[in-house]
Design an enzyme around this catalytic site. Structure first.
Site, PDB file in Angstrom:
ATOM      1  N   ASP A  44      45.315  28.278  53.265  1.00  0.00           N
ATOM      2  CA  ASP A  44      44.367  28.496  52.188  1.00  0.00           C
ATOM      3  C   ASP A  44      43.305  29.590  52.377  1.00  0.00           C
ATOM      4  OD1 ASP A  44      43.400  28.456  49.660  1.00  0.00           O
ATOM      5  OD2 ASP A  44      42.533  26.511  49.682  1.00  0.00           O
ATOM      6  N   ASP A  99      43.344  34.651  46.287  1.00  0.00           N
ATOM      7  CA  ASP A  99      43.509  33.310  46.871  1.00  0.00           C
ATOM      8  C   ASP A  99      44.884  32.756  47.202  1.00  0.00           C
ATOM      9  OD1 ASP A  99      43.090  30.584  47.233  1.00  0.00           O
ATOM     10  OD2 ASP A  99      42.354  30.247  45.351  1.00  0.00           O
TER      11      ASP A  99
END
Ligand SMILES: *[C@@H]1O[C@H](CO)[C@@H](O)[C@H](O)[C@H]1NC(C)=O
Ligand SMILES: *[C@@H]1O[C@H](CO)[C@@H](O)[C@H](O)[C@H]1NC(C)=O
Ligand SMILES: *[C@@H]1O[C@H](CO)[C@@H](O)[C@H](O)[C@H]1NC(C)=O
Length: 504
Positions: A78, A282
């Site tokens: 992430d 992201d």
């Protein structure tokens, strides 16, 4: 964003390659079909679209080893968060009696690790924008990723969590959960990329992410370098913006300055009152979320329709074969541009079944999820549906991001290391007019000249969309990796959520 997709289902084997020299990492990754999960279904509805209330989500996972003796866990990668955390074996989410899969990607049993040290009892608390959370304790232990080991890594132990897999957050340390819980920037610790720099494993806090094609099962993450064989054209650098609330660099915000729709029938420059749009790159978010006015123009170009029942814009799966694409521009005129083709933007709504339009213009066609959704407010996010088309280099020292068009399924490798701490991104040139990027709140309805071309080049049948489930590519068929670099195989998995809630 501390935002993440939810639930998982992919396992892969990792085989260390004995021929690889010390300090260098090479390993094979393979893919297994995710388990079909029981998902909540919407009741029948006679709206223009009736589809099951299931979303097929995705994520990129890397295999990690923690503790002494080492325990293997598969963790989601992430760029939108900054902590490593793992579900505790004692967390109720991992009990298989509650959840048929339990924590099938691995959980951590701290009692079994002789090097485990609790550093902050009951202090770890992270929550993500989708409402999921993980709470527990901070600990330090040995942590390995891609064959490189750090001996004293600070991590969170998720003792109370509704997420059944852990994460490796590699963002800015200012975005660590402890900064919010302590309300103190100085509470931040060195997270994974910083510890790698500190321990001399890589030279600077920078990494490159190549997610690869939606239909490919693997991509890779390269710490400390770039791979010039994984993109086409030039790498163009744009500035990362500071978070306006904190005045610090906390997430990968860049200026999206243009979006163009291009098809065989023409092209349109799309407009939005929000340009230049601050967007976060992201990897922990599956879809992309842009302002309402821009989303509606994009949907109109491709014929996507918003379905209130699933809360998403949906599209006939056959549109995956449309020859049209969108060009996303960053950092102003002559800045970085990334083309995102329709086959990267049409995703299965859920696995293990199909949803069909029951009425309206698409009656009888199979419904898919569209990769670009609307959001009413910050943060606007470019997630995996955008990132797969881009080769992205994140430089957390110079606060710059370099982008180039990805080379899907590239098998060659030409890795160039960052020369030193703070060295500029190799081979990258700066977007020439970024200083002139200013707020230009104009809105003009485009002519939608590209619209008919998007439809005419698509297969007008109810073909299946992309699930990333077919084919299994061995992305780690790699060349030797130079010293000071780490390369980690990441794998896409298919995840399922219903109504925005975890299906456990
Ligand atoms: C491990 O890291 C913690 C937290 O950063 C630090 O307090 C501790 O001194 C370190 N221990 C060793 C043995 O380096
Ligand atoms: C990449 O490989 C996958 C799996 O083999 C394949 O389905 C896909 O079409 C390939 N993509 C391109 C752009 O060649
Ligand atoms: C997205 O657009 C639809 C249709 O205009 C609207 O009903 C919905 O509230 C919007 N969602 C968000 C999050 O803004």
């Amino acid at each position: 964003m501390k935002s993440t997709s939810i639930a998982a289902g992919a396992i892969f084997a990792v085989a260390a390659n004995a021929a690889v020299p010390e300090g260098v990492v090479q390993f094979d990754v393979g893919r297994r079909q995710p388990h079909p999960r029981l998902s909540r279904r919407a009741t029948a509805n006679t709206d223009s679209t009736t589809i099951n209330n299931d979303l097929s989500e995705g994520g990129y996972f890397a295999t990690c080893k923690i503790g002494t003796p080492e325990q293997t866990l598969t963790l989601q990668l992430d760029t939108g968060s900054s902590d490593i955390w793992v579900p505790s074996s004692s967390a109720s989410v991992c009990e298989s009696s509650r959840n048929s899969d339990g924590c099938s990607l691995g959980s951590f049993n701290s009692d079994d690790s002789s090097t485990f040290v609790i550093t902050g009892q009951n202090e770890f608390s992270i929550s993500y924008v989708d409402g999921s959370h993980s709470d527990g304790s901070y600990f330090t232990d040995v942590f390995s990723i891609g064959g490189s080991t750090v001996t004293n890594m600070t991590m969170g132990l998720g003792e109370d969590t509704d997420i059944n897999f852990g994460l490796v957050g590699i963002g800015y340390k200012t975005d660590e959960a402890i900064v919010s819980t302590e309300e103190d920037l100085s509470a931040a610790y060195n997270n994974l990329p910083l510890v790698m720099v500190q321990e001399g494993i890589i030279k600077t806090n920078a990494y490159s992410l190549w997610l690869n094609d939606l239909d490919a099962s693997t991509g890779n993450l390269l710490f400390g370098g770039i791979d010039t064989a994984k993109y086409t054209g030039d790498l163009v650098k744009v500035d990362i913006y500071k978070d306006s609330d904190t005045g610090t660099f906390t997430s990968f915000i860049v200026a999206l300055t243009s979006v163009e729709a291009v098809s065989s029938s023409g092209s349109d420059t799309l407009t939005s009152t929000s340009f230049p749009i601050a967007v976060v790159l992201d990897s922990g978010t599956t879809l992309s979320y842009v302002p309402q006015d821009l989303a509606e123009e994009i949907w109109k170009e491709v014929g996507a329709v918003y379905n209130a029942e699933v809360g998403l814009a949906v599209i006939p799966c056959g549109m995956a074969s449309s020859g049209g694409h969108f060009t996303f521009g960053f950092g102003g005129p002559s800045g970085a541009t990334i083309n995102v083709a329709m086959d990267e933007l049409v995703l299965d709504l859920f696995s293990g079944g199909t949803a069909t339009f029951s009425s309206g213009q698409y009656k009888g066609e199979t419904a898919c999820e569209f990769g670009i959704q609307n959001s009413s407010s910050d943060p606007f996010l470019l997630g995996d549906t955008f990132l797969r088309s881009a080769y992205v280099v994140y430089d957390l020292v110079n606060n710059e991001i370099a982008l180039a068009q990805t080379d899907f399924n590239a098998t060659d490798s030409n890795i160039v290391a960052f020369a030193s701490s703070g060295a500029a991104i190799p081979s990258a040139t700066a977007a020439p007019s970024q200083a002139e990027v200013t707020q230009t709140p104009t809105f003009t309805t485009p002519a939608f000249a590209a619209s008919s071309g998007f439809a005419s080049t698509a297969t007008a049948t109810s073909s299946s969309g992309n699930s990333g489930s077919s084919g299994s590519k061995n992305a780690a068929g790699m060349n030797a990796v130079p010293m000071d670099l780490l390369r980690i195989g990441v794998i896409s998995a298919t995840l399922f959520i219903a109504g925005g809630l975890l299906v456990l």
